[in-house]
Design a protein around this motif. Structure first.
Motif, mmCIF file in Angstrom:
data_model
loop_
_atom_site.group_PDB
_atom_site.id
_atom_site.type_symbol
_atom_site.label_atom_id
_atom_site.label_comp_id
_atom_site.label_asym_id
_atom_site.label_seq_id
_atom_site.Cartn_x
_atom_site.Cartn_y
_atom_site.Cartn_z
ATOM 1 N N TYR A 185 2.917 -4.320 -1.823
ATOM 2 C CA TYR A 185 2.843 -3.400 -0.684
ATOM 3 C C TYR A 185 3.780 -3.835 0.452
ATOM 4 O O TYR A 185 4.116 -3.043 1.314
ATOM 5 C CB TYR A 185 1.418 -3.321 -0.128
ATOM 6 C CG TYR A 185 0.445 -2.600 -1.027
ATOM 7 C CD1 TYR A 185 0.455 -1.211 -1.140
ATOM 8 C CD2 TYR A 185 -0.501 -3.306 -1.756
ATOM 9 C CE1 TYR A 185 -0.451 -0.541 -1.948
ATOM 10 C CE2 TYR A 185 -1.417 -2.648 -2.563
ATOM 11 C CZ TYR A 185 -1.386 -1.269 -2.661
ATOM 12 O OH TYR A 185 -2.279 -0.611 -3.458
ATOM 13 N N LYS A 224 -2.885 4.659 10.610
ATOM 14 C CA LYS A 224 -2.827 5.826 9.724
ATOM 15 C C LYS A 224 -1.366 6.191 9.416
ATOM 16 O O LYS A 224 -0.990 6.382 8.263
ATOM 17 C CB LYS A 224 -3.563 7.004 10.342
ATOM 18 C CG LYS A 224 -3.816 8.135 9.372
ATOM 19 C CD LYS A 224 -4.866 9.076 9.951
ATOM 20 C CE LYS A 224 -5.522 9.915 8.925
ATOM 21 N NZ LYS A 224 -6.434 9.249 8.032
ATOM 22 N N HIS A 280 0.493 3.382 7.273
ATOM 23 C CA HIS A 280 0.098 3.219 5.881
ATOM 24 C C HIS A 280 0.080 4.521 5.072
ATOM 25 O O HIS A 280 -0.240 4.492 3.884
ATOM 26 C CB HIS A 280 -1.267 2.527 5.830
ATOM 27 C CG HIS A 280 -1.222 1.162 6.446
ATOM 28 N ND1 HIS A 280 -1.532 0.948 7.766
ATOM 29 C CD2 HIS A 280 -0.841 -0.035 5.936
ATOM 30 C CE1 HIS A 280 -1.356 -0.333 8.037
ATOM 31 N NE2 HIS A 280 -0.940 -0.948 6.954
ATOM 32 N N GLY A 314 0.917 7.353 2.687
ATOM 33 C CA GLY A 314 1.740 7.431 1.484
ATOM 34 C C GLY A 314 1.862 6.136 0.706
ATOM 35 O O GLY A 314 2.518 6.103 -0.339
ATOM 36 N N MET A 315 1.256 5.060 1.167
ATOM 37 C CA MET A 315 1.358 3.782 0.465
ATOM 38 C C MET A 315 0.383 3.680 -0.704
ATOM 39 O O MET A 315 0.522 2.805 -1.545
ATOM 40 C CB MET A 315 1.140 2.614 1.439
ATOM 41 C CG MET A 315 2.265 2.458 2.447
ATOM 42 S SD MET A 315 1.990 1.086 3.599
ATOM 43 C CE MET A 315 2.162 -0.322 2.509
ATOM 44 N N GLY A 316 -0.608 4.561 -0.725
ATOM 45 C CA GLY A 316 -1.572 4.541 -1.822
ATOM 46 C C GLY A 316 -2.450 3.305 -1.837
ATOM 47 O O GLY A 316 -2.822 2.815 -2.909
ATOM 48 N N ILE A 317 -2.789 2.796 -0.694
ATOM 49 C CA ILE A 317 -3.605 1.582 -0.614
ATOM 50 C C ILE A 317 -5.028 1.896 -1.079
ATOM 51 O O ILE A 317 -5.656 2.840 -0.623
ATOM 52 C CB ILE A 317 -3.599 1.002 0.813
ATOM 53 C CG1 ILE A 317 -2.170 0.594 1.174
ATOM 54 C CG2 ILE A 317 -4.560 -0.176 0.930
ATOM 55 C CD1 ILE A 317 -1.974 0.141 2.592
ATOM 56 N N THR A 318 -5.503 1.082 -1.999
ATOM 57 C CA THR A 318 -6.832 1.254 -2.576
ATOM 58 C C THR A 318 -7.848 0.358 -1.869
ATOM 59 O O THR A 318 -7.465 -0.569 -1.144
ATOM 60 C CB THR A 318 -6.825 0.875 -4.065
ATOM 61 O OG1 THR A 318 -6.510 -0.521 -4.168
ATOM 62 C CG2 THR A 318 -5.811 1.701 -4.848
ATOM 63 N N ASN A 319 -9.116 0.630 -2.115
ATOM 64 C CA ASN A 319 -10.165 -0.238 -1.588
ATOM 65 C C ASN A 319 -10.005 -1.655 -2.121
ATOM 66 O O ASN A 319 -10.216 -2.623 -1.390
ATOM 67 C CB ASN A 319 -11.555 0.309 -1.947
ATOM 68 C CG ASN A 319 -11.984 1.411 -1.008
ATOM 69 O OD1 ASN A 319 -11.989 1.251 0.202
ATOM 70 N ND2 ASN A 319 -12.337 2.546 -1.578
ATOM 71 N N VAL A 376 -6.884 2.798 3.944
ATOM 72 C CA VAL A 376 -7.179 3.098 2.549
ATOM 73 C C VAL A 376 -7.012 4.589 2.295
ATOM 74 O O VAL A 376 -7.550 5.415 3.022
ATOM 75 C CB VAL A 376 -8.608 2.638 2.178
ATOM 76 C CG1 VAL A 376 -8.975 3.087 0.770
ATOM 77 C CG2 VAL A 376 -8.722 1.123 2.306
ATOM 78 N N GLU A 377 -6.247 4.904 1.247
ATOM 79 C CA GLU A 377 -5.996 6.313 0.909
ATOM 80 C C GLU A 377 -6.718 6.746 -0.368
ATOM 81 O O GLU A 377 -6.910 7.926 -0.589
ATOM 82 C CB GLU A 377 -4.499 6.554 0.708
ATOM 83 C CG GLU A 377 -3.729 6.449 1.998
ATOM 84 C CD GLU A 377 -2.257 6.784 1.830
ATOM 85 O OE1 GLU A 377 -1.721 7.453 2.701
ATOM 86 O OE2 GLU A 377 -1.665 6.362 0.802
ATOM 87 N N ARG A 378 -7.044 5.800 -1.211
ATOM 88 C CA ARG A 378 -7.720 6.196 -2.463
ATOM 89 C C ARG A 378 -8.616 5.101 -2.966
ATOM 90 O O ARG A 378 -8.614 4.006 -2.565
ATOM 91 C CB ARG A 378 -6.702 6.580 -3.532
ATOM 92 C CG ARG A 378 -5.596 5.563 -3.752
ATOM 93 C CD ARG A 378 -4.528 6.109 -4.683
ATOM 94 N NE ARG A 378 -3.506 5.098 -4.847
ATOM 95 C CZ ARG A 378 -3.259 4.471 -5.977
ATOM 96 N NH1 ARG A 378 -3.938 4.751 -7.050
ATOM 97 N NH2 ARG A 378 -2.319 3.573 -6.053
#
Length: 156
Positions: free
Chosen positions: A72, A105, A108, A110-115, A154-156
């Protein structure tokens, strides 16, 4: 007293010390501890800017070595990232700094950061705070101040 490796400056850790971090700064699910209205600020108890800088330097190095999340940061401007993290933690802990970076927000998006990635970053931050022997009270206070950023990262 603790001495930073970089400049060998004394860094005071009253009942103290720091983190974040930063982006450090991506924390959540932490118990909140009310900040006392009297006595030294969290910023002062963390050791002020020299201590925050030392922790951020170590934290960024730890993240860079963490294969779970270092991708990342592959294209990040690391000196700029460190400056933003120091200022963000400094300001969030009641210090005189001003964070002038973008919102979490926006940064980050579009970075697709997960939990899972977020949790890995938090693990790295906690490990860094432990390395610097940050007392539990200050660690919990810092994590509580920074924790709400999770929903913006977090995005997803």
């Amino acid at each position: 007293m603790l001495y930073t490796k970089k400049e060998e400056l004394p860094v005071r850790w009253n009942p103290i010390v720091l983190a974040s971090m930063l982006c450090l700064v991506f924390l959540a699910g932490c118990e909140t501890t009310p900040v006392e209205k009297t006595g030294p600020s969290l910023y002062a108890r963390l050791g002020e800017k020299p201590a925050i800088t030392a922790v951020v330097d170590a934290f960024v190095g730890r993240v860079a070595a963490d294969k779970r999340i270092n991708g990342y940061f592959a294209h990040a401007d690391i000196p700029r990232l460190k400056t933003h993290l120091v200022n963000q933690v400094c300001a969030a802990s009641g210090g005189p700094c001003t964070y002038s970076g973008r919102t979490m927000k926006t940064t980050h998006a579009g970075m697709g950061i997960t939990n899972q990635a977020f949790d890995a970053l938090v693990e790295d931050l906690v490990a860094t705070l432990d390395q610097f022997k940050v007392p539990e009270r200050e660690k919990k206070e810092l994590l509580a101040v920074l924790g709400p950023m999770r929903s913006d990262i977090v995005e997803r």
